[in-house]
Design a protein around this motif. Sequence first.
Motif: not given
Length: 291
Positions: A215-222, A227-231, A244-251, A267-274
């Motif tokens: 659900k990368y698209d929903e997370i990126a939009d949120a 949060l008013q942050r770019g990613c 194929p997989i999409k990876v969101i990078v956020l600082v 949005i996605d409780s199963q998301a893998f986060i580093s």
Amino acid sequence: MKDSLLKVYYPVKDYLLIILGTALYGFGYNAFILSNEIVTGGLSGICGLIFFATKLPVSVSYFAINVLLLGIAFKILGFKFLVKTILGVVSLSFWFWFFELVFAGQPLMQLQEVFMSVIIGAMICGSGLGLVFYAGGSTGGTDIIVAIINKYKDISIGMGMVLLDFLIVSSSYFLFANVDKIVLGLIEMGVNSYMLDRVMNANTQSVQFMIFSRKYDEIADAIIHRLQRGCTILEGEGGYSHKPIKVIVLVARNRERTNIFRLIKMIDSQAFISQSTVRGVYGEGFDAIKV
């Protein structure tokens, strides 16, 4: 017009931080460290040894030795290295002299435990040095010696400073024949370094997230709208599945990480986060690029 104002603002801000930082160091050193006969690292430690051996004021020996070192460094390292160092040296010499008059060799507080005085003094001195280094300044002394050695020998500045400081603190045994004072001096060095690091990085510490989710698209939009942050969305491929997989990078700022986790979980409780800690993030939304 804005660019011309910034050209004045940043140097003035740096100079004021250097003056404030050296004032804190001069206060902490005279009120809690020197007055309890503790020898620290750096040139202030060398000047402390000279003071305890000859009663020559630290402000005098500190300024005199730095003038000699700056003369040598000018030929070897060049003028650019010395601009803010000169201000740091002159300012700290003044504050040493000022607080020598104020405290007259007496500790600010007559604490039963010298250990507490050392901790308080180290915290104040470390905070002061943190402001100086944050502004790109230096207080001269052993910084110059190690920088010169580093220019010709394959010895890192960090390792050179540690070895030199340990030698200076250990030398106090020849004056006091007291191992406790050496231990207190080493403790002061540790607390001082810790506070210096905390102050320098207090405004620059951030966190970087790498978010793997269908659900990368929903997370990126949120992230962008709530949060008013770019990613940034990167293209990836699963090492095992080769899908194929999409990876969101956020600082983001350190204080924002709790909200980020909550948002992703909604949005996605199963998301893998580093998550990793980063220091010195520059650009839009963070600190201005500054050399």
